[in-house]
Design an enzyme around this catalytic site. Structure first.
Site, PDB file in Angstrom:
ATOM      1  N   HIS A 106       0.965  -1.024  -0.124  1.00 14.11           N
ATOM      2  CA  HIS A 106      -0.027  -0.096   0.032  1.00 14.11           C
ATOM      3  C   HIS A 106       0.795   1.214   0.021  1.00 14.11           C
ATOM      4  CE1 HIS A 106      -2.864   3.092   1.704  1.00 14.11           C
ATOM      5  NE2 HIS A 106      -3.659   2.290   1.512  1.00 14.11           N
ATOM      6  N   ASP A 112       2.973  -4.889   8.344  1.00 18.69           N
ATOM      7  CA  ASP A 112       1.773  -3.879   8.059  1.00 18.69           C
ATOM      8  C   ASP A 112       0.571  -5.043   8.163  1.00 18.69           C
ATOM      9  OD1 ASP A 112      -0.465  -2.665   7.373  1.00 18.69           O
ATOM     10  OD2 ASP A 112       0.485  -1.932   5.362  1.00 18.69           O
ATOM     11  N   GLN A 117      -4.650  -5.175   6.873  1.00 18.80           N
ATOM     12  CA  GLN A 117      -5.801  -6.175   6.353  1.00 18.80           C
ATOM     13  C   GLN A 117      -5.686  -7.595   6.993  1.00 18.80           C
ATOM     14  OE1 GLN A 117      -7.862  -5.205   4.156  1.00 18.80           O
ATOM     15  NE2 GLN A 117      -6.786  -3.327   3.613  1.00 18.80           N
ATOM     16  N   LYS A 124     -10.540  -0.960  10.411  1.00 16.31           N
ATOM     17  CA  LYS A 124     -10.788  -2.019   9.692  1.00 16.31           C
ATOM     18  C   LYS A 124     -10.986  -3.273  10.460  1.00 16.31           C
ATOM     19  CE  LYS A 124      -7.393  -0.593   6.363  1.00 16.31           C
ATOM     20  NZ  LYS A 124      -8.202   0.137   5.106  1.00 16.31           N
ATOM     21  N   CYS A 175      -4.796   2.426  -3.580  1.00 15.44           N
ATOM     22  CA  CYS A 175      -3.632   3.244  -2.998  1.00 15.44           C
ATOM     23  C   CYS A 175      -2.587   2.001  -3.218  1.00 15.44           C
ATOM     24  CB  CYS A 175      -3.774   3.440  -1.387  1.00 15.44           C
ATOM     25  SG  CYS A 175      -5.014   4.767  -1.421  1.00 15.44           S
TER      26      CYS A 175
END
Lengths: 409, 148
Positions: free
Chosen positions: A126, A203, A206, A229, A367
């Site tokens: 991202h 990261d 997600q 999220k 993104c």
């Protein structure tokens, strides 16, 4: 053992936003990779906090301040347990995954970097896991290196191994790709990096909504994610960092709460995690995130993961039958994302038509412009699931795609 | 007619599938790129001016149906017009797609097929990209134009 029937209809009732109609049609919400809907318990927690518990933390001697401080500290403990951090003081609250990466870039990596040093990322990141590294590279004369991906959207590990060297000062990699759905083998990546004593940031924006995460088992040096999220409020996120790193890092921002004593000559910084939390934090957001974690933990992340896996397989089969549809991202290890293009229409036209059918998806570059370039498409349509999505939602998506064919006949 | 069918009218779909003047213009006096990074719509508008008159115009590039058909139809309309005339057409068109009052219906002509865009505010930037790019080309701009 208890029965493990996943009663999705029951869970859906916990999310007031899901029962609404848009354009007179039932909402089919398939934009969870952008942000997830909120369960009533999170909404109630925010309501209760502002209605009855609002006070600043770590400074009041009055009843409400103590209550808010307790709730705030308890939420930090919940986050620590949720990702299995060794200690709660390894959990820092920030605005979101993006701010988390910027914090690590500026406070951990920047002081280490000399001209010619390298930061190693991947092609599927991202923008928020690209730009902070470009900025720190520009500030220090370091270089950004990028691990390529194959046509399925999987990392090419031998290439990663080649790019990893004594010049590498940090590896930063997404756990699950937001544009492709690829689940990266982060444990293996971390082992490879650690063999050369290179620290790794994961990261997890997600991944935390979709699978159980154990930062100690991964042996991640840093792990970041966003609350919104994970069915929590917007504006709150988490940086997990190993205490040994956090102790050595300078503060990210200066202000209140991050100090232990201030004179005009010198300031003594507070201990971790407070050293990194300047100013009044997003107290409601933190407590709301704690409530969201309670909610998903009660369902069970492994059950969520198993249910979503089956849903993804169903969706993959359904979309694969559509003529002229090309799935972007076909990794063997994949989660909760169906990104695709159609020969018949551009993603933005598809997005508009799906929207009119009540199906909320995202059309664009997500993104992740380098991913789009890698696959030779300007944009994709992305349907992304949460555990409250159903087979009927996929069926509605397919019907809406057929509507695109009617318009672009 | 549903709002979707109002948006994707036959003439629009026809220009999407068979864009007119879809080529690099030999002997173009100016060309400017229009690019909306969020959508990925990207077009280059070529013009050949004779004094103040757009003697020839063409475009190249890719994007959604709305942006492509708008670019295509624009090239068929502004050919032979003066700079001022083209700008006046754009102004009238822009009023219509943004749902403003004061649209001169007598002068809108076949651009009327884009009236459905006003019901889809996020698509205004698609319908107007080529026009903004043309305007920049007529004004002597050279940098890439965006409507995002």
């Amino acid at each position: 053992m208890m029965t493990t029937v996943f009663d999705v209809q029951q869970y859906r009732k916990d999310f007031p936003a899901l029962s609404q109609k848009v354009y007179g049609k039932p909402l089919v919400y398939l934009d969870n990779a952008a942000t997830a809907q909120k369960p009533q318990c999170v909404i109630d927690t925010l309501d209760r906090y502002y209605s009855a518990e609002n006070a600043n933390i770590h400074r009041g001697i009055h009843y409400l301040s103590q209550k808010a401080t307790d709730a705030f500290d308890e939420a930090r403990d919940k986050v620590a347990r949720f990702i299995n951090a060794k200690e709660s003081r390894e959990i820092i609250f920030v605005r979101g995954a993006t701010e988390g990466i910027n914090l690590v870039a500026q406070s951990y990596v920047r002081p280490l970097l000399k001209p010619g040093d390298e930061i190693l990322i991947t092609w599927m990141e991202h923008h928020s896991n690209i730009v902070p590294w470009q900025m720190v590279a520009e500030q220090t004369g370091a270089k950004l290196k990028v691990t390529p991906i194959n046509d399925a959207g999987e990392l090419i590990l031998p290439e990663f191994e080649k790019l990893l060297s004594e010049k590498t000062k940090l590896v930063s990699v997404t756990h699950i790709s937001n544009a492709l759905g690829t689940i990266n083998p982060v444990k293996k990546i971390i082992q490879m990096a650690h063999a050369l004593s290179v620290p790794v940031l994961v990261d997890g924006a997600q991944s935390v909504p979709h699978q159980a995460v154990d930062v100690q088992d991964l042996d991640a040096d840093f792990f970041v994610f966003s609350g919104h999220k994970l069915f929590g409020p917007t504006g709150i996120g988490v940086v997990y960092g190993k205490a040994e790193h956090l102790e050595k890092m300078p503060p990210y921002q200066g202000g209140g709460d991050m100090i232990s004593a201030v004179t005009f000559e010198k300031t003594l910084y507070n201990k971790i995690p407070y050293k990194f939390e300047a100013g009044t934090p997003h107290i409601a957001g933190v407590i709301g995130l704690g409530s969201a974690i309670d909610y998903v933990s009660a369902i069970g992340m492994s059950r969520i993961s198993a249910y979503e896996h089956e849903l993804l397989e169903y969706g993959t089969r359904a979309l694969s039958k559509i003529p002229g549809l090309r799935l972007i991202g076909t990794a063997k290890e994949k989660a909760s994302i169906l990104s695709f293009v159609l020969e018949a229409a551009h993603p933005h036209d598809i997005g508009t038509i799906l929207d009119q059918e009540g199906v909320a998806i995202r059309a664009g570059h997500h993104c992740a412009m380098p991913v789009m370039e890698r696959f030779g498409v300007p944009a994709t349509v992305r349907a992304s699931f949460a555990f409250y999505n159903t087979h009927e939602d996929i069926d509605a998506l397919v019907r809406a795609i057929n509507k695109v064919f009617e318009v672009f006949r | 007619m549903s709002e979707i069918n109002e948006l994707y009218q036959d003439l629009i779909l026809d220009h999407t599938k068979k864009p007119r003047n879809f080529e690099v213009l030999e002997g173009a006096s100016r060309h400017v790129e229009g690019y909306n990074p969020l959508c990925g719509d990207r077009y280059t508008i070529y013009v050949r001016m004779e004094g103040d008159v757009i003697r020839d115009v063409s475009f190249q590039g890719s994007g959604c149906a709305i942006s492509k058909s708008s670019a295509s139809m624009m090239t068929t309309i502004v050919k032979g017009k003066t700079k001022c005339e083209a700008e006046a057409i754009f102004e009238n068109f822009h009023k219509m797609i943004t749902g403003q009052s004061g649209v001169d219906k007598n002068k809108i002509g076949k651009l009327e097929v884009f009236h459905g865009v006003s019901e889809f505010p996020v698509r205004v930037k698609c319908a107007s990209l080529a026009w903004h790019t043309l305007k920049a080309a007529l004004g002597g701009e050279e940098k890439t134009i965006t409507t995002e």
